[in-house]
Design a protein around this motif. Structure first.
Motif, short mmCIF file in Angstrom:
data_model
loop_
_atom_site.label_atom_id
_atom_site.label_comp_id
_atom_site.label_asym_id
_atom_site.label_seq_id
_atom_site.Cartn_x
_atom_site.Cartn_y
_atom_site.Cartn_z
N LEU A 48 0.84 -1.21 0.00
CA LEU A 48 0.00 0.00 0.00
C LEU A 48 0.88 1.25 0.00
CD1 LEU A 48 -2.80 -0.99 2.55
CD2 LEU A 48 -3.14 -0.37 0.15
N ALA A 49 1.92 1.24 0.82
CA ALA A 49 2.80 2.41 0.92
C ALA A 49 3.55 2.63 -0.40
CB ALA A 49 3.79 2.21 2.06
N TRP A 69 -0.81 6.54 2.56
CA TRP A 69 -0.23 6.79 3.89
C TRP A 69 -0.81 5.69 4.77
CZ3 TRP A 69 -2.00 7.51 8.82
CH2 TRP A 69 -1.13 8.10 9.73
N VAL A 70 0.07 4.94 5.46
CA VAL A 70 -0.39 3.71 6.11
C VAL A 70 -0.22 3.75 7.63
CG1 VAL A 70 -0.20 1.19 6.17
CG2 VAL A 70 0.26 2.41 4.03
N LEU A 104 10.60 -0.49 6.31
CA LEU A 104 10.47 -1.13 4.99
C LEU A 104 9.53 -0.34 4.09
CD1 LEU A 104 10.34 -4.81 6.31
CD2 LEU A 104 12.14 -3.83 4.85
N MET A 105 8.50 0.25 4.68
CA MET A 105 7.61 1.12 3.91
C MET A 105 8.39 2.33 3.39
SD MET A 105 4.23 0.95 6.37
CE MET A 105 3.95 2.69 6.19
N GLY A 127 7.35 4.94 0.78
CA GLY A 127 6.07 5.30 1.40
C GLY A 127 6.21 5.90 2.77
N GLU A 128 5.07 6.23 3.35
CA GLU A 128 5.02 6.87 4.67
C GLU A 128 3.89 6.31 5.50
OE1 GLU A 128 6.34 11.40 3.41
OE2 GLU A 128 4.47 11.06 4.48
#
Ligand code: NAP
Length: 255
Positions: free
Chosen positions: A28-29, A34-35, A52-53, A58-59
């Motif tokens: 998703l990230a 935004w997760v 890892l995101m 990602g964030e």
């Protein structure tokens, strides 16, 4: 951040610290969401998921909450909403399994498995749905299991409470899809044997028997489940709701 099919979306994944939930958070990230990464006890593992995101571009943030508790779950949503606004994409993935003799299963174990696996899903959906309905947009995936479709004939015991809870998750998702349509889509993913902490103590013999019965000839990866989950959360699945999708390498086929 900002690129990809989930750009601008706020996601919450329960049980995001390890295994399947972690893979879902990362995908998703990577694709722009935004997760919010939920965990129960493994703070370090949850922080690793966040790293890892980040490595995937990602964030997000980590939030501790026991999803079996309404108060914990509600406080987590309050915190996510304060940090980022309402949740658009919800994945109820947190789960607990009971690998015990079913015939002598203690009442407390039954209650705990049902509390985490089905009450946990209910708490999250109930807390998320108001904002989703208000904005006429929400996508939810509940992680069930092939054990929720039929008890395994290979693993003949030890999953009674787990299997029952996962059947309830399937029924819950179906009912929510009807109750909250057309504004919220709710689907279920039923994985087969996936290599995570939950299944690491399985004997080699049992694993070989299951793989032997699996047309794909292997066990699944958390990424296999993440791929399907993200498809169901995406615009590409806009005509799909109330369904249960199996990712088991063909071990189980729906009629
Ligand atoms: P896992 O590796 O054991 O990870 C379980 C995750 O759930 C962890 O992140 C854990 O958090 C979290 N969790 C457990 N109880 C919680 C609670 N009360 N509140 C909040 N979080 C909680 O399991 P997995 O294999 O990735 O399983 C993920 C989901 O897939 C589960 O619903 C499971 O039933 C389902 N599933 C798994 C398989 C399989 O073969 N692995 C097959 C079918 C379905 P902590 O790290 O903080 O403990």
């Amino acid at each position: 951040m900002g690129e990809g099919r989930f750009a601008g979306r706020t996601a919450l994944v329960t049980g995001g610290s390890r295994g399947i939930g972690r893979a879902i958070c990362i995908q998703l990230a990577r694709e722009g969401a935004w997760v919010a990464v939920n965990y129960a006890e493994s703070a370090e593992a949850a922080a690793e998921t966040l790293d890892l995101m980040g490595a995937a571009g990602g964030e997000g943030v980590v939030f501790q909450a026991d999803v079996a508790s309404w108060e914990d779950t509600s406080a987590m949503f309050d915190a996510v909403e304060a940090a980022r606004g309402p949740v658009d994409l919800l994945v109820t993935n947190a789960g607990a399994a009971s690998f015990q003799d079913d015939v002598n299963m203690p009442l407390e174990l039954w209650r705990r498995i049902l509390a985490v696996n089905i009450d946990g899903a209910f708490h999250c959906v109930w807390r998320a749905k108001e904002a989703m309905l208000a904005r006429k947009d929400g996508r939810i995936v509940c992680i069930s299991s092939i054990q929720g479709l039929a008890p395994s004939r290979i693993r003949r015991d030890r999953l009674l409470a787990y299997g029952t809870s996962k059947s309830a998750v399937i029924g819950f998702a179906r009912n929510c899809a009807v109750a909250f349509g057309p504004d919220i889509r709710v689907n279920c993913v039923a994985p087969g044997l996936i290599d995570t902490d939950m299944t690491k103590d399985m004997s080699d013999e049992m694993r070989a028997r299951i793989v032997g019965e699996t047309p794909a000839g292997r066990t699944g990866t958390p990424e296999d489940v993440a791929e399907l989950t993200c498809f169901l959360l995406s615009d590409a699945a806009s005509f799909i709701t109330g369904q249960t999708y199996v990712t088991s390498g063909g071990l189980v086929t729906l009629p």
